[in-house]
Design a protein around this motif. Structure first.
Motif, PDB file in Angstrom:
ATOM      1  N   VAL A 216       0.863  -1.180   0.000  1.00 51.27           N
ATOM      2  CA  VAL A 216       0.000   0.000   0.000  1.00 51.27           C
ATOM      3  C   VAL A 216       0.899   1.228   0.000  1.00 51.27           C
ATOM      4  O   VAL A 216       1.773   1.360   0.859  1.00 51.27           O
ATOM      5  N   VAL A 217       0.723   2.102  -0.989  1.00 50.99           N
ATOM      6  CA  VAL A 217       1.430   3.386  -0.983  1.00 50.99           C
ATOM      7  C   VAL A 217       0.406   4.491  -0.779  1.00 50.99           C
ATOM      8  O   VAL A 217      -0.715   4.410  -1.291  1.00 50.99           O
ATOM      9  N   MET A 218       0.789   5.504  -0.032  1.00 53.45           N
ATOM     10  CA  MET A 218      -0.156   6.555   0.361  1.00 53.45           C
ATOM     11  C   MET A 218       0.512   7.916   0.310  1.00 53.45           C
ATOM     12  O   MET A 218       1.728   8.035   0.488  1.00 53.45           O
ATOM     13  N   ASP A 219      -0.295   8.928   0.061  1.00 49.44           N
ATOM     14  CA  ASP A 219       0.149  10.298   0.288  1.00 49.44           C
ATOM     15  C   ASP A 219      -1.032  11.127   0.782  1.00 49.44           C
ATOM     16  O   ASP A 219      -2.170  10.655   0.832  1.00 49.44           O
ATOM     17  N   VAL A 220      -0.748  12.365   1.170  1.00 51.34           N
ATOM     18  CA  VAL A 220      -1.763  13.251   1.735  1.00 51.34           C
ATOM     19  C   VAL A 220      -2.282  14.169   0.626  1.00 51.34           C
ATOM     20  O   VAL A 220      -1.497  14.867  -0.041  1.00 51.34           O
ATOM     21  N   TYR A 324      -2.103   7.236  -7.610  1.00 49.80           N
ATOM     22  CA  TYR A 324      -2.291   8.474  -8.381  1.00 49.80           C
ATOM     23  C   TYR A 324      -3.648   8.518  -9.063  1.00 49.80           C
ATOM     24  O   TYR A 324      -4.224   9.602  -9.254  1.00 49.80           O
ATOM     25  N   ALA A 325      -4.176   7.347  -9.404  1.00 52.81           N
ATOM     26  CA  ALA A 325      -5.535   7.316  -9.948  1.00 52.81           C
ATOM     27  C   ALA A 325      -6.526   7.782  -8.885  1.00 52.81           C
ATOM     28  O   ALA A 325      -7.450   8.570  -9.167  1.00 52.81           O
ATOM     29  N   ALA A 326      -6.348   7.320  -7.637  1.00 53.19           N
ATOM     30  CA  ALA A 326      -7.217   7.761  -6.542  1.00 53.19           C
ATOM     31  C   ALA A 326      -7.040   9.249  -6.285  1.00 53.19           C
ATOM     32  O   ALA A 326      -8.002   9.977  -6.018  1.00 53.19           O
ATOM     33  N   LYS A 327      -5.810   9.721  -6.400  1.00 47.45           N
ATOM     34  CA  LYS A 327      -5.527  11.140  -6.164  1.00 47.45           C
ATOM     35  C   LYS A 327      -6.217  12.016  -7.206  1.00 47.45           C
ATOM     36  O   LYS A 327      -6.820  13.047  -6.872  1.00 47.45           O
ATOM     37  N   ARG A 328      -6.134  11.592  -8.479  1.00 45.95           N
ATOM     38  CA  ARG A 328      -6.771  12.372  -9.540  1.00 45.95           C
ATOM     39  C   ARG A 328      -8.293  12.376  -9.380  1.00 45.95           C
ATOM     40  O   ARG A 328      -8.954  13.394  -9.600  1.00 45.95           O
ATOM     41  N   GLN A 329      -8.837  11.218  -8.994  1.00 42.34           N
ATOM     42  CA  GLN A 329     -10.287  11.152  -8.808  1.00 42.34           C
ATOM     43  C   GLN A 329     -10.712  12.080  -7.683  1.00 42.34           C
ATOM     44  O   GLN A 329     -11.717  12.786  -7.807  1.00 42.34           O
ATOM     45  N   ARG A 330      -9.974  12.102  -6.600  1.00 36.58           N
ATOM     46  CA  ARG A 330     -10.302  12.971  -5.468  1.00 36.58           C
ATOM     47  C   ARG A 330     -10.201  14.437  -5.886  1.00 36.58           C
ATOM     48  O   ARG A 330     -11.061  15.244  -5.556  1.00 36.58           O
ATOM     49  N   ALA A 331      -9.140  14.773  -6.644  1.00 28.12           N
ATOM     50  CA  ALA A 331      -8.987  16.170  -7.097  1.00 28.12           C
ATOM     51  C   ALA A 331     -10.153  16.577  -7.983  1.00 28.12           C
ATOM     52  O   ALA A 331     -10.667  17.698  -7.909  1.00 28.12           O
TER      53      ALA A 331
END
Length: 335
Positions: A216-220, A324-331
């Motif tokens: 699992v990789v994560m960022d804020v 990064y896919a999750a990050k883009r979706q959140r953005a």
């Protein structure tokens, strides 16, 4: 040519053995390796079936390793006011060739370490203190089930060995501290990217067909905005809080790491479904924690189950891609 008296020849041979033992001990750079070495090398100097190395904790308890024959046993001794080990540290005991008589005379009650071994009781006992400057206090002891087994010369050699072991313990403690600092992130206390690389490589090398494991990789999300709005000190507090949460939620056999900046990684046993359950539990824990910002930080996570033939780069790349896919979706949702 003059003949060397037998006693002198024996002493010279014994001092040579001590020099060789000291050289072997000095090469041990890890505490556990050193403990094993001390037990093995004590046999080169003493005719004694039992050796004991006991390390004292801050609360007065002892962690012991006893070697009887070829059997090594680790045990824990709860803190106590008076005992053989305590008497060695404060200088009241070094050598007793009739231990039973000594215990009766002193009114001292002791218990048998490694009681399951079935060996006879100890009759002769020697112990010396080890006081390395940067490591916990310890006691080195050799023991025999024969009365009168040791001589003052034996004690002298044990004390000389103890000096070398003290120095080796201090060096091992220093080596381990430096190694720990090199593999630890100072802000969060988590293992760093160097430790992450080593742990992932070890997981991939464990077998040709790796057991189930999930990365699992994560960022804020918008971490830069946190720094810009609230200041870098608050940003550091957020990262520290994430580190604390990971230490709780990613307890062994899981492993958590700070990769740098606002990036973290967790190595979990089990498949991706189990990894998803872990992520949901972790995010729930984050929402319940107190934060120095109005809302809990939003963490993006990407999961990848290990595949046969994966390299480190392969595995990390898949997890990164999903994060990064999750990050883009959140953005996109926040627009």
């Amino acid at each position: 040519m003059a003949t060397v008296p037998p006693d002198l020849a024996r002493q010279i041979a014994r001092y040579r053995s001590l020099v060789q033992v000291a050289a072997v001990v000095a090469r041990s750079v890890r505490t556990d390796e050193l403990v094993r070495t001390v037990h093995r090398q004590a046999r080169e100097l003493f005719t004694a079936p039992v050796t004991l190395l006991a390390t004292r904790g801050p609360d007065g308890s002892w962690t012991t390793r006893t070697l009887e024959g070829d059997t090594s046993v680790d045990e824990y001794i709860a803190p106590r006011h008076d005992g053989l080990l305590e008497r060695v540290l404060d200088g009241r005991l070094r050598l007793e060739n009739d231990l039973s008589a000594y215990l009766r005379r002193e009114g001292l009650h002791v218990f048998r370490l490694n009681a399951a071994s079935g060996r006879p009781i100890t009759r002769s006992w020697m112990g010396v203190p080890l006081r390395p400057g940067s490591a916990p206090h310890a006691v080195l002891s050799v023991q025999s089930d024969h009365a009168g087994a040791f001589t003052p010369e034996d004690l002298e050699f044990l004390e000389l060995l103890g000096l070398h072991v003290s120095i080796a313990l201090e060096n091992a403690a220093l080596h381990e501290r430096v190694e720990h600092e090199a593999r630890t992130d100072p802000l969060t206390g988590l293992p760093n990217r160097r430790a992450f690389t080593a742990q992932v490589a070890a997981t991939l090398d464990a077998a040709a067909q790796p057991p189930a494991a999930t990365l699992v990789v994560m960022d804020v999300q918008d971490f830069k905005r946190i720094n810009d709005t609230h200041g870098h000190q608050v940003g550091d507090e957020v990262l520290h809080g994430l580190g604390e949460a990971l230490m709780v939620c990613a307890a062994p056999p899981a492993h958590a790491f700070r990769l740098g900046g606002d990036e973290f990684a967790v190595l979990l046993p089990g498949d991706a479904d189990a990894g998803q359950q872990w992520v949901h539990a972790f995010l729930h824990d984050l929402r319940l924690r107190p934060w120095s910002i109005p809302d809990a930080p939003y963490v993006n996570a990407g999961l990848a189950e290990v595949r046969a033939g994966d390299t480190l780069s392969d595995w990390v790349r898949r997890a990164d891609h999903r994060m990064y896919a999750a990050k883009r979706q959140r953005a996109h949702l926040l627009e």
